[in-house]
Design a protein around this motif. Structure first.
Motif, PDB file in Angstrom:
ATOM      1  N   PRO A 133       0.805  -1.224   0.000  1.00  0.00           N
ATOM      2  CA  PRO A 133       0.000   0.000   0.000  1.00  0.00           C
ATOM      3  C   PRO A 133       0.842   1.281   0.000  1.00  0.00           C
ATOM      4  N   GLN A 134       2.073   1.194   0.472  1.00  0.00           N
ATOM      5  CA  GLN A 134       2.933   2.380   0.499  1.00  0.00           C
ATOM      6  C   GLN A 134       3.391   2.802  -0.895  1.00  0.00           C
ATOM      7  N   ILE A 135       3.204   1.928  -1.871  1.00  0.00           N
ATOM      8  CA  ILE A 135       3.467   2.323  -3.259  1.00  0.00           C
ATOM      9  C   ILE A 135       2.150   2.302  -4.053  1.00  0.00           C
ATOM     10  N   GLY A 136       1.040   2.404  -3.313  1.00  0.00           N
ATOM     11  CA  GLY A 136      -0.270   2.559  -3.937  1.00  0.00           C
ATOM     12  C   GLY A 136      -0.923   1.274  -4.413  1.00  0.00           C
ATOM     13  N   ILE A 137      -0.416   0.123  -3.967  1.00  0.00           N
ATOM     14  CA  ILE A 137      -0.964  -1.161  -4.407  1.00  0.00           C
ATOM     15  C   ILE A 137      -1.594  -1.873  -3.217  1.00  0.00           C
ATOM     16  N   LEU A 138      -2.900  -2.078  -3.279  1.00  0.00           N
ATOM     17  CA  LEU A 138      -3.630  -2.668  -2.151  1.00  0.00           C
ATOM     18  C   LEU A 138      -3.575  -4.198  -2.185  1.00  0.00           C
ATOM     19  N   LYS A 139      -2.385  -4.727  -2.019  1.00  0.00           N
ATOM     20  CA  LYS A 139      -2.172  -6.177  -1.932  1.00  0.00           C
ATOM     21  C   LYS A 139      -1.399  -6.468  -0.660  1.00  0.00           C
ATOM     22  N   ARG A 140      -1.636  -7.653  -0.086  1.00  0.00           N
ATOM     23  CA  ARG A 140      -1.018  -8.034   1.178  1.00  0.00           C
ATOM     24  C   ARG A 140       0.386  -8.592   0.918  1.00  0.00           C
ATOM     25  N   VAL A 141       1.306  -7.657   0.674  1.00  0.00           N
ATOM     26  CA  VAL A 141       2.688  -7.999   0.345  1.00  0.00           C
ATOM     27  C   VAL A 141       3.608  -7.058   1.116  1.00  0.00           C
ATOM     28  N   ILE A 142       4.636  -7.626   1.768  1.00  0.00           N
ATOM     29  CA  ILE A 142       5.618  -6.808   2.486  1.00  0.00           C
ATOM     30  C   ILE A 142       7.036  -7.294   2.192  1.00  0.00           C
ATOM     31  N   VAL A 143       7.977  -6.377   2.356  1.00  0.00           N
ATOM     32  CA  VAL A 143       9.394  -6.718   2.361  1.00  0.00           C
ATOM     33  C   VAL A 143      10.000  -6.079   3.608  1.00  0.00           C
ATOM     34  N   VAL A 144      10.941  -6.805   4.226  1.00  0.00           N
ATOM     35  CA  VAL A 144      11.589  -6.337   5.449  1.00  0.00           C
ATOM     36  C   VAL A 144      13.068  -6.708   5.387  1.00  0.00           C
ATOM     37  N   ASP A 145      13.927  -5.762   5.757  1.00  0.00           N
ATOM     38  CA  ASP A 145      15.352  -6.038   5.924  1.00  0.00           C
ATOM     39  C   ASP A 145      15.886  -5.076   6.970  1.00  0.00           C
ATOM     40  N   VAL A 146      16.093  -5.595   8.184  1.00  0.00           N
ATOM     41  CA  VAL A 146      16.562  -4.747   9.282  1.00  0.00           C
ATOM     42  C   VAL A 146      18.084  -4.759   9.395  1.00  0.00           C
ATOM     43  N   GLY A 147      18.759  -5.344   8.401  1.00  0.00           N
ATOM     44  CA  GLY A 147      20.214  -5.336   8.409  1.00  0.00           C
ATOM     45  C   GLY A 147      20.834  -6.418   9.275  1.00  0.00           C
ATOM     46  N   ASP A 148      20.066  -7.455   9.602  1.00  0.00           N
ATOM     47  CA  ASP A 148      20.608  -8.556  10.398  1.00  0.00           C
ATOM     48  C   ASP A 148      20.908  -9.755   9.500  1.00  0.00           C
ATOM     49  N   GLU A 149      21.190 -10.885  10.124  1.00  0.00           N
ATOM     50  CA  GLU A 149      21.576 -12.089   9.374  1.00  0.00           C
ATOM     51  C   GLU A 149      20.452 -12.636   8.490  1.00  0.00           C
ATOM     52  N   ASN A 150      19.210 -12.216   8.721  1.00  0.00           N
ATOM     53  CA  ASN A 150      18.085 -12.685   7.907  1.00  0.00           C
ATOM     54  C   ASN A 150      18.089 -12.078   6.510  1.00  0.00           C
ATOM     55  N   GLY A 151      18.707 -10.916   6.364  1.00  0.00           N
ATOM     56  CA  GLY A 151      18.694 -10.246   5.072  1.00  0.00           C
ATOM     57  C   GLY A 151      17.278  -9.866   4.655  1.00  0.00           C
ATOM     58  N   LEU A 152      17.043  -9.863   3.363  1.00  0.00           N
ATOM     59  CA  LEU A 152      15.731  -9.483   2.839  1.00  0.00           C
ATOM     60  C   LEU A 152      14.721 -10.601   3.081  1.00  0.00           C
ATOM     61  N   ILE A 153      13.598 -10.234   3.696  1.00  0.00           N
ATOM     62  CA  ILE A 153      12.495 -11.176   3.895  1.00  0.00           C
ATOM     63  C   ILE A 153      11.308 -10.662   3.087  1.00  0.00           C
ATOM     64  N   GLU A 154      10.821 -11.477   2.188  1.00  0.00           N
ATOM     65  CA  GLU A 154       9.619 -11.170   1.423  1.00  0.00           C
ATOM     66  C   GLU A 154       8.495 -12.030   1.995  1.00  0.00           C
ATOM     67  N   MET A 155       7.320 -11.431   2.172  1.00  0.00           N
ATOM     68  CA  MET A 155       6.200 -12.237   2.651  1.00  0.00           C
ATOM     69  C   MET A 155       4.910 -11.770   2.007  1.00  0.00           C
ATOM     70  N   VAL A 156       4.163 -12.751   1.533  1.00  0.00           N
ATOM     71  CA  VAL A 156       2.872 -12.520   0.900  1.00  0.00           C
ATOM     72  C   VAL A 156       1.796 -13.041   1.852  1.00  0.00           C
ATOM     73  N   ASN A 157       0.750 -12.257   2.034  1.00  0.00           N
ATOM     74  CA  ASN A 157      -0.347 -12.590   2.953  1.00  0.00           C
ATOM     75  C   ASN A 157       0.156 -12.911   4.369  1.00  0.00           C
ATOM     76  N   PRO A 158       1.015 -12.036   4.929  1.00  0.00           N
ATOM     77  CA  PRO A 158       1.538 -12.313   6.269  1.00  0.00           C
ATOM     78  C   PRO A 158       0.458 -12.220   7.333  1.00  0.00           C
ATOM     79  N   GLU A 159       0.626 -13.051   8.350  1.00  0.00           N
ATOM     80  CA  GLU A 159      -0.345 -13.090   9.454  1.00  0.00           C
ATOM     81  C   GLU A 159       0.402 -13.448  10.740  1.00  0.00           C
ATOM     82  N   MET A 160       0.199 -12.641  11.781  1.00  0.00           N
ATOM     83  CA  MET A 160       0.791 -12.969  13.082  1.00  0.00           C
ATOM     84  C   MET A 160      -0.014 -14.090  13.710  1.00  0.00           C
ATOM     85  N   VAL A 161       0.650 -15.195  14.050  1.00  0.00           N
ATOM     86  CA  VAL A 161      -0.066 -16.326  14.625  1.00  0.00           C
ATOM     87  C   VAL A 161       0.235 -16.518  16.104  1.00  0.00           C
ATOM     88  N   GLU A 162       1.354 -15.971  16.566  1.00  0.00           N
ATOM     89  CA  GLU A 162       1.681 -15.989  17.993  1.00  0.00           C
ATOM     90  C   GLU A 162       2.377 -14.684  18.325  1.00  0.00           C
TER      91      GLU A 162
END
Length: 158
Positions: free
Chosen positions: A50-79
């Motif tokens: 949505p931050q680029i104007g697209i209303l789809k459940r898609v995110i990217v995250v990279d906090v600069g740790d060992e995980n690197g770039l994380i892409e996730m589609v339809n993310p949901e917090m389960v715990e």
């Protein structure tokens, strides 16, 4: 791959709920690639579609740790567990930060770009970034849940 324009508050798209992704295809792959390019170009640690104007459940995250770039589609917090209070900013709300209370540890499930199920356990800053981006998918901005919001001091040019 391309750098997209980041939508800024008060654009109404930032307050809408994004739709679930049902097609895992080349268009989704391009969206994910463009989102990563855009996030890195803006020196952010996360970006939601949505931050680029697209209303789809898609995110990217990279906090600069060992995980690197994380892409996730339809993310949901389960715990979720614990609590942390800390500063957040947002590429869609330049110039402002806020102190936001978040869960300290979360488990997020979703899908990768190919539709394969993925699960991520995130703590501390990574957990904060995930929660911030998932909020974007639900039309929630950090300024609406922050305990305080304040301007970022401008750095003087030398």
């Amino acid at each position: 791959m391309a750098i997209r324009i980041i939508v800024h508050e008060p654009d109404p798209v930032l307050h809408e709920v994004a739709k679930e992704v049902t097609k895992f295809n080349a268009n989704l792959h391009k969206l994910l690639d463009d989102m990563a390019d855009t996030m890195y170009h803006a020196e952010g640690v996360g970006l939601a579609a949505p931050q680029i104007g697209i209303l789809k459940r898609v995110i990217v995250v990279d906090v600069g740790d060992e995980n690197g770039l994380i892409e996730m589609v339809n993310p949901e917090m389960v715990e979720k567990e614990g609590e942390q209070l800390g500063p957040e900013g947002c590429l869609s709300i330049p110039g402002l930060n806020g102190d936001v209370r978040r869960y300290k540890k979360i488990h997020v499930k979703g899908f990768d770009r190919h539709g394969k199920p993925v699960k991520v356990t995130a703590t501390d800053f990574l957990a904060r970034a995930f929660q911030h981006e998932i909020d974007h998918l639900n039309g929630v901005l950090f300024t609406s849940i922050a305990e305080s919001v304040y301007e970022i001091p401008r750095q003087e040019k030398e």
